[in-house]
Design a protein around this motif. Structure first.
Motif, short mmCIF file in Angstrom:
data_model
loop_
_atom_site.label_atom_id
_atom_site.label_comp_id
_atom_site.label_asym_id
_atom_site.label_seq_id
_atom_site.Cartn_x
_atom_site.Cartn_y
_atom_site.Cartn_z
N UNK A 46 40.05 -107.75 -9.95
CA UNK A 46 39.71 -108.99 -10.67
C UNK A 46 40.99 -109.57 -11.25
N UNK A 146 47.45 -109.75 -14.46
CA UNK A 146 47.31 -109.13 -13.13
C UNK A 146 46.42 -110.04 -12.29
N UNK A 152 48.84 -102.47 -8.51
CA UNK A 152 49.26 -102.32 -9.91
C UNK A 152 49.91 -100.96 -10.15
N UNK A 165 46.43 -97.63 -20.47
CA UNK A 165 46.17 -98.99 -20.94
C UNK A 165 45.94 -99.95 -19.77
N UNK A 166 46.79 -99.84 -18.76
CA UNK A 166 46.67 -100.74 -17.62
C UNK A 166 45.36 -100.49 -16.86
N UNK A 168 42.61 -99.28 -18.09
CA UNK A 168 41.50 -99.78 -18.92
C UNK A 168 41.38 -101.29 -18.76
N UNK A 169 42.52 -101.98 -18.68
CA UNK A 169 42.48 -103.44 -18.56
C UNK A 169 41.86 -103.86 -17.24
N UNK A 170 41.90 -102.98 -16.25
CA UNK A 170 41.34 -103.28 -14.93
C UNK A 170 39.91 -102.78 -14.79
N UNK A 171 39.38 -102.17 -15.86
CA UNK A 171 37.99 -101.75 -15.84
C UNK A 171 37.74 -100.39 -15.23
N UNK B 194 32.61 -103.80 -22.29
CA UNK B 194 32.87 -102.65 -21.43
C UNK B 194 32.42 -102.95 -20.00
N UNK B 203 38.09 -107.08 -21.42
CA UNK B 203 37.78 -105.66 -21.52
C UNK B 203 38.45 -105.06 -22.76
N UNK B 204 37.79 -104.04 -23.29
CA UNK B 204 38.36 -103.30 -24.42
C UNK B 204 39.43 -102.36 -23.88
N UNK B 205 40.69 -102.70 -24.08
CA UNK B 205 41.80 -101.85 -23.63
C UNK B 205 42.24 -100.91 -24.75
N UNK B 208 41.04 -97.08 -25.26
CA UNK B 208 41.66 -96.08 -24.40
C UNK B 208 43.16 -95.96 -24.68
N UNK B 209 43.82 -97.10 -24.84
CA UNK B 209 45.28 -97.10 -25.01
C UNK B 209 45.69 -96.37 -26.28
N UNK B 368 49.61 -106.81 -20.50
CA UNK B 368 49.62 -105.35 -20.62
C UNK B 368 50.22 -104.70 -19.38
N UNK B 369 50.10 -105.39 -18.24
CA UNK B 369 50.50 -104.74 -16.99
C UNK B 369 51.99 -104.43 -16.94
N UNK B 371 53.59 -102.78 -18.89
CA UNK B 371 53.77 -101.37 -19.26
C UNK B 371 53.85 -100.47 -18.03
N UNK B 372 53.16 -100.88 -16.98
CA UNK B 372 53.14 -100.00 -15.80
C UNK B 372 54.42 -100.11 -14.99
#
Lengths: 398, 398
Positions: A46, A146, A152, A165-166, A168-171, B194, B203-205, B208-209, B368-369, B371-372
């Motif tokens: 997404x 994204x 990713x 974190x990444x 989680x952001x992608x579900x 969620x 989404x709730x990041x 988890x983060x 956030x991405x 970070x990866x």
């Protein structure tokens, strides 16, 4: 005398007999994935965010409506809506109007910028904008973080906090990771004891040390315990461990002395690929496979066993986990001369100061306490004159 | 507008309200101590090794008996004993005699060196020594590794594989470590979901983060979950978390916008020490104490929440765990100009190549991405002209 091979040949031989990513894949909950290794590429399903978002508190506007606005001449905009957080702002904004919006709020159709609340003044149903904004200003566009179908995270990435974190952001609520290789640790030696050592006895260090090293490397490790130097007992231990483990580590009994039995046992159970590496410490290392599973015979001296783990076992573990070869921790400058040693590649514990100066720590065979003082280790190649003071060297993590 | 304080003042304020090592001490099994922090100095209770040990396979000798020996004129020594591994070699060696000894074996009284088997030849009951050895050669003396009453590991050391090896060598089966601070993580925001996000939702990041970040920092962390922007519900969540946790993290709702309630709630429950830090990202950070427990209000944007955790929360966690302040990962050389920003200390994700060249990664608020893709982050000080290309900068671990 052992017929030794080079460390490079030893590592290559170990890798030739290790099946990459051979322990399979499992799905674990995202929060249980810390430290694990991704078993698949992660491609976003997404756009993130899934709509144009404000990055500030202010008013969603047509940027063009603010052009030319300044302290002396504010733009006057009619406030037609207050967009609440989480609200689907599905209406369309008309020219000359604006909508109050909070950081993270969704821009309505038409709006292409957000003016910060600090640059505005409310006046009844009007918003006075005291500066201009450009199109896109203070906005994260749909997919800016994204875009859908972006690669990713790559298969083989170790999952740490940023990756969680990444994901989680992608579900992702679960993540495909490589199973951890199961490592069994056997210590052998008549001299080993778990009690206060009597004269001639020493404590079993390798059970704890190698179990910890394997755990840190990403394995699920267990201690079989101490086995005396008895051929039948050692063979029984190896066989028992092979039932459950993907890798077996046997330390002790691998010198060319009278107590040397491990190599015979491994030859009878499977195939011994080498016995002896031109490294110091770590020369009397054995590598065998039994039913396709790697079995390592490590020196009994803890410091030697530790280096053999890091240099010879660890590459196999990394391959089984789908991880690339390890990189040095940092570079530094040697502050003393380091002579080379007997045609064997030598590993020295070093301290590194804040300025990157590297000092080898004095070691003697069998000394384990040096590990508690070291910041890393360096490798002195074989067949050289050694390193002169001032040489830049790579420092590896212990 | 927030009245912001500097990051240094913020960290100092947090440390002033954090009791060092305040979660107490527990004893854990050695193999469960990996990653924990030592709660006491470790002083050796015995000599390691507890006897003079051979470092090679060979013959224990009086070094003086070999002086002058060479290829042409070997020293002749009578073999009087074979010392088995683990055996208490409590007899005394006489001049002119020697004892077969394996690597790790105990030297008999009198013997002060070991000659390697490779430099000898057996001839009936004689050993012909073809080279001389010096006193102490090929011997680890009693206490050479660790002498009794030596400070081996300091309180506050993080226990990793090397420390586990050293502790095992000293006979520690359990280790005193600091208890892990319990961290509760609450995410707030009407926009959080969620499920697959609808327009306006994200989404709730942060659950988890921040849970992952706290776990990585050495805490026992749990997610309370997502709470909508409702004063009573948020207050209930904070109170519930304070029953169990040593530290509470609430993310979201800490901007100065309309949804800002966290600071009011914390002021009603305890004392708010600051609201707003001159850092980017991370400005709208809140710090309060409730019943002496630190409570942090973190920005809702994941990247900002992450940096606030690393820079503001992490020092508190380290203090509670008895750890010293964090050190940079490495130095590197910036390859582009980095302008400074608005009088706020700025944190930039960077990539670092093998040669130590540092490249800032493009970021946008809310992204956030990044970070990866990052190898670490750098800090650009406030009130400067920024950094010129070529500047040496410290890179910190993410």
């Amino acid at each position: 005398m052992l017929r030794v091979i080079s460390k490079e040949d030893a590592v290559q031989c170990v890798l030739n007999h290790t099946k990459p990513s051979s322990c399979g894949v499992e799905n674990v909950k995202l929060l249980c994935s810390q430290g694990r290794v991704l078993a698949a590429d992660i491609v976003s399903r997404e756009d993130v965010p899934s709509f144009h978002r404000s990055t500030v508190d202010g008013y969603a506007v047509f940027a063009a409506d603010t052009f030319g606005a300044g302290e002396a001449m504010p733009a006057e905009l009619t406030v037609v809506h207050e967009i609440r957080m989480g609200e689907s702002a599905l209406f369309s904004l008309r020219r000359g109007t604006c909508a109050r919006i909070a950081t993270g709020g969704m821009l309505p159709q038409g709006a292409d910028a957000v003016i910060m609340v600090e640059h505005t003044q409310a006046a009844g149903s009007l918003c006075l904008a005291y500066s201009s904004v450009s199109p896109g200003e203070n906005v994260t566009k749909r997919g800016d973080d994204v875009a859908e179908n972006t690669l990713v995270l790559k298969k083989g990435t170790r999952i740490q906090t940023p990756q969680i974190g990444v994901l989680a952001s992608l579900g992702y609520e679960t993540v495909p990771v490589f199973r951890r290789p199961v490592v069994a640790v056997i210590s052998t030696g008549d001299e080993l004891t778990k009690e206060a050592p009597k004269p001639g006895q020493v404590r079993d260090v390798n059970s704890a040390l190698l179990t910890a090293a394997a755990t840190e490397a990403g394995c699920e490790a267990f201690c079989y315990g101490v086995v005396i130097d008895d051929r039948q007992l050692i063979q029984k231990a190896v066989e028992a461990c092979l039932c459950r483990a993907d890798i077996v580590l046997i330390s002790g009994g691998s010198s060319a002395g009278t107590m040397d039995m491990t190599v015979d046992i491994l030859a009878s159970l499977g195939e011994v690929h080498f016995h002896g590496i031109a490294m110091k410490p770590g020369k009397p290392t054995i590598f065998a496979t039994v039913n396709g599973k790697p079995v390592f015979g490590l020196p009994g001296h803890p410091l030697a066993a530790f280096f053999v783990f890091r240099l010879i076992v660890s590459p196999a573990v990394r391959a089984m986990l789908g991880l690339p070869a390890e990189q040095p921790l940092q570079s530094g400058t040697l502050k003393v001369n380091v002579p080379s040693n007997h045609g064997r590649e030598e590993y020295l514990c070093v301290s590194v100061d804040a300025g990157g100066s590297v000092f080898p720590l004095q070691t003697k065979s069998g000394i384990i306490s040096v590990l508690s003082k070291a910041d890393g280790y360096i490798c002195v190649p074989r067949n050289t004159e050694g390193y002169a003071s001032g040489t830049t060297v790579e420092v590896y993590s212990l």
